[in-house]
Design a protein around this motif. Structure first.
Motif, PDB file in Angstrom:
ATOM      1  N   GLN A 158      -2.753 -17.313  -1.822  1.00  0.00           N
ATOM      2  CA  GLN A 158      -4.113 -18.398  -2.057  1.00  0.00           C
ATOM      3  C   GLN A 158      -4.095 -19.669  -2.348  1.00  0.00           C
ATOM      4  OE1 GLN A 158      -5.043 -17.176  -6.070  1.00  0.00           O
ATOM      5  NE2 GLN A 158      -7.672 -17.556  -5.496  1.00  0.00           N
ATOM      6  N   ALA A 159      -3.093 -19.884  -3.214  1.00  0.00           N
ATOM      7  CA  ALA A 159      -3.049 -22.103  -2.905  1.00  0.00           C
ATOM      8  C   ALA A 159      -2.686 -22.250  -1.101  1.00  0.00           C
ATOM      9  CB  ALA A 159      -1.760 -22.267  -3.550  1.00  0.00           C
ATOM     10  N   MET A 160      -2.047 -21.152  -0.893  1.00  0.00           N
ATOM     11  CA  MET A 160      -1.903 -22.100   0.739  1.00  0.00           C
ATOM     12  C   MET A 160      -2.918 -22.009   1.329  1.00  0.00           C
ATOM     13  SD  MET A 160       2.134 -20.710   1.434  1.00  0.00           S
ATOM     14  CE  MET A 160       2.052 -21.767   3.406  1.00  0.00           C
ATOM     15  N   PHE A 161      -3.666 -20.427   1.444  1.00  0.00           N
ATOM     16  CA  PHE A 161      -5.020 -20.933   1.430  1.00  0.00           C
ATOM     17  C   PHE A 161      -6.208 -21.881   1.873  1.00  0.00           C
ATOM     18  CE2 PHE A 161      -9.384 -20.145   1.547  1.00  0.00           C
ATOM     19  CZ  PHE A 161      -9.558 -19.242   3.159  1.00  0.00           C
ATOM     20  N   TRP A 162      -6.057 -22.535   0.948  1.00  0.00           N
ATOM     21  CA  TRP A 162      -6.684 -24.032   0.591  1.00  0.00           C
ATOM     22  C   TRP A 162      -5.906 -25.145   0.570  1.00  0.00           C
ATOM     23  CZ3 TRP A 162     -11.237 -22.917   0.127  1.00  0.00           C
ATOM     24  CH2 TRP A 162     -11.691 -21.814  -0.975  1.00  0.00           C
ATOM     25  N   LEU A 163      -4.894 -24.552   0.951  1.00  0.00           N
ATOM     26  CA  LEU A 163      -4.101 -26.025   1.502  1.00  0.00           C
ATOM     27  C   LEU A 163      -3.835 -25.944   3.372  1.00  0.00           C
ATOM     28  CD1 LEU A 163      -1.177 -26.320  -1.292  1.00  0.00           C
ATOM     29  CD2 LEU A 163      -2.455 -28.002  -1.192  1.00  0.00           C
ATOM     30  N   THR A 164      -4.411 -24.856   3.385  1.00  0.00           N
ATOM     31  CA  THR A 164      -4.271 -25.477   5.843  1.00  0.00           C
ATOM     32  C   THR A 164      -5.186 -25.510   5.908  1.00  0.00           C
ATOM     33  OG1 THR A 164      -2.640 -23.937   4.859  1.00  0.00           O
ATOM     34  CG2 THR A 164      -3.752 -23.958   6.914  1.00  0.00           C
ATOM     35  N   PRO A 165      -5.886 -25.695   7.328  1.00  0.00           N
ATOM     36  CA  PRO A 165      -7.193 -26.047   7.261  1.00  0.00           C
ATOM     37  C   PRO A 165      -8.366 -25.173   7.955  1.00  0.00           C
ATOM     38  CG  PRO A 165      -5.975 -27.029   8.961  1.00  0.00           C
ATOM     39  CD  PRO A 165      -4.578 -26.450   7.373  1.00  0.00           C
ATOM     40  N   VAL A 166      -8.550 -24.422   6.914  1.00  0.00           N
ATOM     41  CA  VAL A 166      -9.306 -22.995   7.429  1.00  0.00           C
ATOM     42  C   VAL A 166     -10.511 -22.956   7.243  1.00  0.00           C
ATOM     43  CG1 VAL A 166      -9.386 -20.070   7.150  1.00  0.00           C
ATOM     44  CG2 VAL A 166      -7.157 -21.464   6.890  1.00  0.00           C
ATOM     45  N   VAL A 167     -10.850 -23.875   6.010  1.00  0.00           N
ATOM     46  CA  VAL A 167     -12.398 -23.143   5.497  1.00  0.00           C
ATOM     47  C   VAL A 167     -13.178 -24.757   5.361  1.00  0.00           C
ATOM     48  CG1 VAL A 167     -12.623 -21.438   4.558  1.00  0.00           C
ATOM     49  CG2 VAL A 167     -11.866 -22.928   3.256  1.00  0.00           C
ATOM     50  N   TYR A 168     -11.817 -26.146   6.064  1.00  0.00           N
ATOM     51  CA  TYR A 168     -12.751 -27.349   6.410  1.00  0.00           C
ATOM     52  C   TYR A 168     -11.624 -28.089   7.422  1.00  0.00           C
ATOM     53  CZ  TYR A 168      -8.031 -27.754   3.741  1.00  0.00           C
ATOM     54  OH  TYR A 168      -7.151 -27.225   2.934  1.00  0.00           O
ATOM     55  N   SER A 169     -12.067 -29.105   7.910  1.00  0.00           N
ATOM     56  CA  SER A 169     -11.455 -29.731   8.534  1.00  0.00           C
ATOM     57  C   SER A 169     -10.955 -30.775   8.237  1.00  0.00           C
ATOM     58  CB  SER A 169     -12.367 -30.315  10.045  1.00  0.00           C
ATOM     59  OG  SER A 169     -11.778 -31.224  10.611  1.00  0.00           O
ATOM     60  N   LEU A 170      -9.467 -30.989   8.193  1.00  0.00           N
ATOM     61  CA  LEU A 170      -8.522 -32.492   7.637  1.00  0.00           C
ATOM     62  C   LEU A 170      -9.742 -33.884   7.926  1.00  0.00           C
ATOM     63  CD1 LEU A 170      -4.984 -31.292   8.339  1.00  0.00           C
ATOM     64  CD2 LEU A 170      -5.960 -31.237   6.554  1.00  0.00           C
ATOM     65  N   LEU A 187     -11.056 -35.120   4.917  1.00  0.00           N
ATOM     66  CA  LEU A 187     -10.443 -35.486   4.075  1.00  0.00           C
ATOM     67  C   LEU A 187     -10.044 -37.097   3.881  1.00  0.00           C
ATOM     68  CD1 LEU A 187      -7.768 -32.712   3.693  1.00  0.00           C
ATOM     69  CD2 LEU A 187      -9.155 -33.038   2.542  1.00  0.00           C
ATOM     70  N   PRO A 188      -9.377 -37.396   3.097  1.00  0.00           N
ATOM     71  CA  PRO A 188      -9.263 -39.669   2.891  1.00  0.00           C
ATOM     72  C   PRO A 188      -7.907 -39.369   3.690  1.00  0.00           C
ATOM     73  CG  PRO A 188      -9.329 -38.770   1.017  1.00  0.00           C
ATOM     74  CD  PRO A 188      -9.415 -36.731   1.551  1.00  0.00           C
ATOM     75  N   VAL A 189      -7.715 -39.826   4.430  1.00  0.00           N
ATOM     76  CA  VAL A 189      -6.600 -40.324   4.985  1.00  0.00           C
ATOM     77  C   VAL A 189      -5.440 -40.497   5.175  1.00  0.00           C
ATOM     78  CG1 VAL A 189      -5.644 -41.981   7.119  1.00  0.00           C
ATOM     79  CG2 VAL A 189      -7.906 -41.645   7.757  1.00  0.00           C
ATOM     80  N   LYS A 190      -5.398 -40.632   3.411  1.00  0.00           N
ATOM     81  CA  LYS A 190      -4.386 -40.888   2.609  1.00  0.00           C
ATOM     82  C   LYS A 190      -3.584 -39.695   2.210  1.00  0.00           C
ATOM     83  CE  LYS A 190      -6.088 -41.971  -1.801  1.00  0.00           C
ATOM     84  NZ  LYS A 190      -6.576 -42.686  -2.930  1.00  0.00           N
ATOM     85  N   TYR A 191      -4.637 -38.752   2.186  1.00  0.00           N
ATOM     86  CA  TYR A 191      -3.820 -37.292   1.946  1.00  0.00           C
ATOM     87  C   TYR A 191      -3.950 -36.522   3.423  1.00  0.00           C
ATOM     88  CZ  TYR A 191      -6.014 -38.579  -2.850  1.00  0.00           C
ATOM     89  OH  TYR A 191      -5.947 -38.642  -4.032  1.00  0.00           O
ATOM     90  N   GLN A 192      -4.130 -36.412   4.120  1.00  0.00           N
ATOM     91  CA  GLN A 192      -4.069 -36.377   5.277  1.00  0.00           C
ATOM     92  C   GLN A 192      -2.803 -35.798   6.282  1.00  0.00           C
ATOM     93  OE1 GLN A 192      -7.163 -36.662   8.551  1.00  0.00           O
ATOM     94  NE2 GLN A 192      -8.482 -37.554   7.162  1.00  0.00           N
ATOM     95  N   PHE A 193      -2.106 -36.662   5.856  1.00  0.00           N
ATOM     96  CA  PHE A 193      -0.629 -36.258   6.228  1.00  0.00           C
ATOM     97  C   PHE A 193       0.142 -35.466   5.384  1.00  0.00           C
ATOM     98  CE2 PHE A 193       3.863 -37.363   4.717  1.00  0.00           C
ATOM     99  CZ  PHE A 193       4.562 -37.627   6.308  1.00  0.00           C
ATOM    100  N   TRP A 194      -0.065 -35.301   3.834  1.00  0.00           N
ATOM    101  CA  TRP A 194       0.897 -34.624   3.110  1.00  0.00           C
ATOM    102  C   TRP A 194       0.254 -33.031   3.803  1.00  0.00           C
ATOM    103  CZ3 TRP A 194       4.285 -36.488   0.694  1.00  0.00           C
ATOM    104  CH2 TRP A 194       4.062 -37.250  -0.015  1.00  0.00           C
ATOM    105  N   PHE A 195      -1.078 -33.076   4.058  1.00  0.00           N
ATOM    106  CA  PHE A 195      -1.375 -31.501   4.443  1.00  0.00           C
ATOM    107  C   PHE A 195      -0.891 -30.862   5.603  1.00  0.00           C
ATOM    108  CE2 PHE A 195      -5.092 -32.360   0.562  1.00  0.00           C
ATOM    109  CZ  PHE A 195      -5.518 -30.788   0.591  1.00  0.00           C
ATOM    110  N   LYS A 196      -0.690 -32.141   6.967  1.00  0.00           N
ATOM    111  CA  LYS A 196      -0.336 -31.068   7.967  1.00  0.00           C
ATOM    112  C   LYS A 196       1.674 -31.028   7.821  1.00  0.00           C
ATOM    113  CE  LYS A 196      -3.374 -35.310  10.647  1.00  0.00           C
ATOM    114  NZ  LYS A 196      -2.873 -35.707  11.634  1.00  0.00           N
ATOM    115  N   LEU A 197       2.308 -32.118   6.431  1.00  0.00           N
ATOM    116  CA  LEU A 197       3.278 -31.393   6.259  1.00  0.00           C
ATOM    117  C   LEU A 197       3.777 -29.080   6.077  1.00  0.00           C
ATOM    118  CD1 LEU A 197       4.615 -33.585   3.389  1.00  0.00           C
ATOM    119  CD2 LEU A 197       4.666 -33.640   6.387  1.00  0.00           C
TER     120      LEU A 197
END
Length: 264
Positions: A185-197, A200-210
């Motif tokens: 459930q956590a991974m679903f919201w950490l994966t760009p399924v229902v939103y586009s990266l 998000l603020p640029v400073k957070y995009q790097f962490w989501f891409k991991l």
């Protein structure tokens, strides 16, 4: 390891017939039959689309369609659903098959292969349904969609490798079965399924891409919606990691297989 492959080949007809029987039994008493395999994910897409489309539709450049967000969401859900459903199926695979394992003599490796075959059929039906919906909404994927089989195979390899490890561990430590749904459930919201990266603020995009699912889901969206190729650089590393995980999963399974029946 070679013995496992020989066992699979000898029992190939058992695997194929089990896949057919599994699909038949699941829907034998249902009037809609196999349609339920695509109704659930499409219903989830519809709910998200209705709730979030007005918020995010203006932030999806590159899609010349008034149903842009619904298209984006369906593409992402196709990648996510195969991964999540395969993990969930493998998690309790050996526990649910305990009686069968005790009564019949067959290579235990057949069980995850039967699950993989069932997941492929489910995903194929969902793919057909999504293409029909795309056409109804006036969107026709380009030739980049020919990369879908590669993405599906990589997705299934990753999910089966992780799922097999978790399935074996769950036999001996039942807490695993309680923790994994929370993580998914956590991974679903950490994966760009229902939103586009991009929102998000640029400073957070790097962490989501991991997130290892980021290049996989994004590649689904690229080939189905944006007319772009998959993210081959990131997918190359993911493929290597999936192969390593598959070897680990098979080794763990082989060593734990003699003890699983006693634990069940």
């Amino acid at each position: 390891m070679r013995d496992l492959f020989f066992a699979v080949w000898r029992y190939r007809y058992f695997i194929l017939s089990s896949i057919r029987n599994d699909l038949h039994v699941r829907f034998i008493r249902s009037k809609l039959g196999g349609l339920w395999m695509i109704i659930h994910p499409l219903a989830q897409v519809l709910i998200f689309a209705l709730i979030l489309s007005e918020v995010l539709a203006a932030k999806l450049p590159g899609i010349d369609n008034k149903y842009a967000y619904a298209l984006y969401l369906m593409a992402g859900m196709m990648g996510w659903s195969l991964f999540a459903e395969t993990i969930s199926r493998c998690l309790n695979l050996f526990i649910d098959s305990g009686n069968l394992m005790k009564k019949m003599a067959f290579p235990r490796i057949c069980l995850p292969l039967i699950a993989a075959g069932t997941m492929l059929v489910n995903n194929f039906l969902l793919l057909v349904a999504i293409f029909v919906v795309f056409a109804a909404l006036g969107h026709y994927p380009s030739g980049q969609a020919l990369w879908l089989p590669v993405l599906i195979v990589l997705n299934l390899l990753l999910a089966m490798s992780v799922g097999l490890i978790l399935g074996v561990l769950n036999v001996f430590m039942r807490d695993v079965g309680q923790v994994v749904p929370v993580i998914l459930q956590a991974m679903f919201w950490l994966t760009p399924v229902v939103y586009s990266l991009s929102i998000l603020p640029v400073k957070y995009q790097f962490w989501f891409k991991l997130n290892p699912l980021h290049p996989l889901v994004t590649s689904y969206q690229n080939v189905l919606v944006f007319d772009k190729p998959p993210l081959w650089g990131e997918l190359g590393w993911l493929a290597v990691a999936s192969v390593v995980l598959a070897l680990v999963a098979l080794t763990l399974f082989r060593r734990a297989s003699p003890e699983m029946v006693d634990a069940l």
